[in-house]
Design a protein around this motif. Structure first.
Motif, PDB file in Angstrom:
ATOM      1  N   MET A   1       0.635  -0.924  -0.278  1.00  0.00           N
ATOM      2  CA  MET A   1      -0.181   0.344  -0.149  1.00  0.00           C
ATOM      3  C   MET A   1       1.041   1.397   0.016  1.00  0.00           C
ATOM      4  N   LYS A   2       0.751   2.136  -0.700  1.00  0.00           N
ATOM      5  CA  LYS A   2       0.761   3.068  -1.030  1.00  0.00           C
ATOM      6  C   LYS A   2       1.390   4.631   0.451  1.00  0.00           C
ATOM      7  N   PHE A  45      -0.281  -3.693   3.540  1.00  0.00           N
ATOM      8  CA  PHE A  45      -1.556  -3.195   3.753  1.00  0.00           C
ATOM      9  C   PHE A  45      -1.895  -3.985   5.370  1.00  0.00           C
ATOM     10  N   SER A  46      -1.100  -4.723   6.154  1.00  0.00           N
ATOM     11  CA  SER A  46      -1.546  -5.307   6.703  1.00  0.00           C
ATOM     12  C   SER A  46      -0.957  -4.254   8.079  1.00  0.00           C
ATOM     13  N   TYR A 133     -16.998  -4.731  -7.391  1.00  0.00           N
ATOM     14  CA  TYR A 133     -15.257  -4.485  -7.098  1.00  0.00           C
ATOM     15  C   TYR A 133     -15.301  -4.933  -6.596  1.00  0.00           C
ATOM     16  N   LYS A 134     -13.627  -5.441  -6.305  1.00  0.00           N
ATOM     17  CA  LYS A 134     -12.800  -7.649  -6.175  1.00  0.00           C
ATOM     18  C   LYS A 134     -11.692  -6.107  -6.073  1.00  0.00           C
ATOM     19  N   SER A 135     -11.071  -6.587  -4.568  1.00  0.00           N
ATOM     20  CA  SER A 135     -10.499  -6.481  -4.366  1.00  0.00           C
ATOM     21  C   SER A 135      -9.701  -7.098  -2.379  1.00  0.00           C
ATOM     22  N   SER A 136      -8.280  -8.024  -2.101  1.00  0.00           N
ATOM     23  CA  SER A 136      -8.314  -8.774  -1.285  1.00  0.00           C
ATOM     24  C   SER A 136      -8.261  -7.869   0.256  1.00  0.00           C
ATOM     25  N   ARG A 137      -8.330  -6.241  -0.763  1.00  0.00           N
ATOM     26  CA  ARG A 137      -7.839  -6.281   0.771  1.00  0.00           C
ATOM     27  C   ARG A 137      -9.557  -5.399   1.067  1.00  0.00           C
ATOM     28  N   LYS A 166     -18.942 -11.762  -1.794  1.00  0.00           N
ATOM     29  CA  LYS A 166     -18.490 -12.274  -0.861  1.00  0.00           C
ATOM     30  C   LYS A 166     -18.538 -11.732   0.598  1.00  0.00           C
ATOM     31  N   GLU A 167     -19.065 -12.749   1.857  1.00  0.00           N
ATOM     32  CA  GLU A 167     -19.331 -11.855   2.565  1.00  0.00           C
ATOM     33  C   GLU A 167     -18.255 -11.073   2.987  1.00  0.00           C
ATOM     34  N   ASP A 168     -16.991 -11.428   2.803  1.00  0.00           N
ATOM     35  CA  ASP A 168     -15.636 -10.633   3.395  1.00  0.00           C
ATOM     36  C   ASP A 168     -15.870  -9.442   2.952  1.00  0.00           C
ATOM     37  N   GLY A 169     -16.417  -9.083   1.894  1.00  0.00           N
ATOM     38  CA  GLY A 169     -16.239  -7.740   1.146  1.00  0.00           C
ATOM     39  C   GLY A 169     -15.449  -7.913   0.318  1.00  0.00           C
TER      40      GLY A 169
END
Ligand code: HEM
Length: 179
Positions: A1-2, A45-46, A133-137, A166-169
């Motif tokens: 992440m920037k 990102f964490s 929208y798709k993102s692992s974040r 997906k439930e996790d957004g």
């Protein structure tokens, strides 16, 4: 992440909650970068997730609401930093429909290591847009805040619905109707 995402976030936390809150959430987190960020660096990102979690715990504001407010602030940072990119649009629906094939493409030229979501356009009319929208974040509320500000920028308003696929957004349908 920037780094710009971190520096602007911590500035906003300082403005809204004070420097003591910035220190508190940094110390409560186990940060790879030890809380020291520069706008041009790239960080895990964490780190952002932990800062958000601790700010949420200390303020009783949900992470979704924090991301929404933060995105509204971040839009003005983007608008100041990249005026040409936003000024190339005359219309909010056109701009939002172009995140994937124009705006974030330009962002990737500036920051090759940016971690960007994908937005797939399913349906588009002059006054409406449906996108996935798709993102692992799972920063869909960040997206919502940026969309709200996009309409405001063009002196328009809209009704925007989010439907989690997906439930996790990590996959969310945005149903956008300009008023
Ligand atoms: C993330 C740039 C417009 C949605 C980002 C990041 C940058 C950026 C630098 C951070 C990447 C990283 O940390 O590695 C821009 C610029 C824009 C713009 C310059 C316009 C001039 C938009 C708009 C949306 C959007 C209008 C609307 C939904 C997102 C989301 C993220 C993101 C949701 C978070 C990352 C994720 O979900 O995986 N963008 N952006 N952006 N952007 Fe944009």
């Amino acid at each position: 992440m920037k780094g710009i995402v971190f520096t602007e976030f911590l500035d906003l936390v300082e403005n809204k909650f004070g420097l003591a809150m910035v220190d508190k959430i940094i110390h409560e987190s186990n940060l790879e970068a030890n809380g020291v960020y520069t706008a041009v660096g790239t960080y895990k990102f964490s780190d952002m997730l932990q800062l958000l979690q601790h700010l949420s715990a200390n303020t009783n504001i949900s992470i979704d609401d924090l991301l929404l407010v933060y995105a509204e602030h971040f839009f003005s940072v983007l608008a100041q930093s990249y005026p040409g990119l936003i000024d190339s649009y005359k219309d909010p629906i056109e701009m939002l429909a172009s995140i994937e094939n124009h705006i974030h493409i330009e962002v990737r030229k500036i920051y090759p290591d940016a971690e960007l979501p994908t937005f797939e356009v399913l349906e588009k009319t002059d006054k409406s847009l449906i996108m996935i929208y798709k993102s692992s974040r799972a920063m869909h509320y960040f997206g919502l805040g940026l969309m709200n500000k996009t309409f405001e920028h063009f002196n328009a308003t809209a009704t925007i619905e989010l439907e989690k696929i997906k439930e996790d957004g990590t996959e969310v349908k945005f149903i956008i109707k300009q008023d």
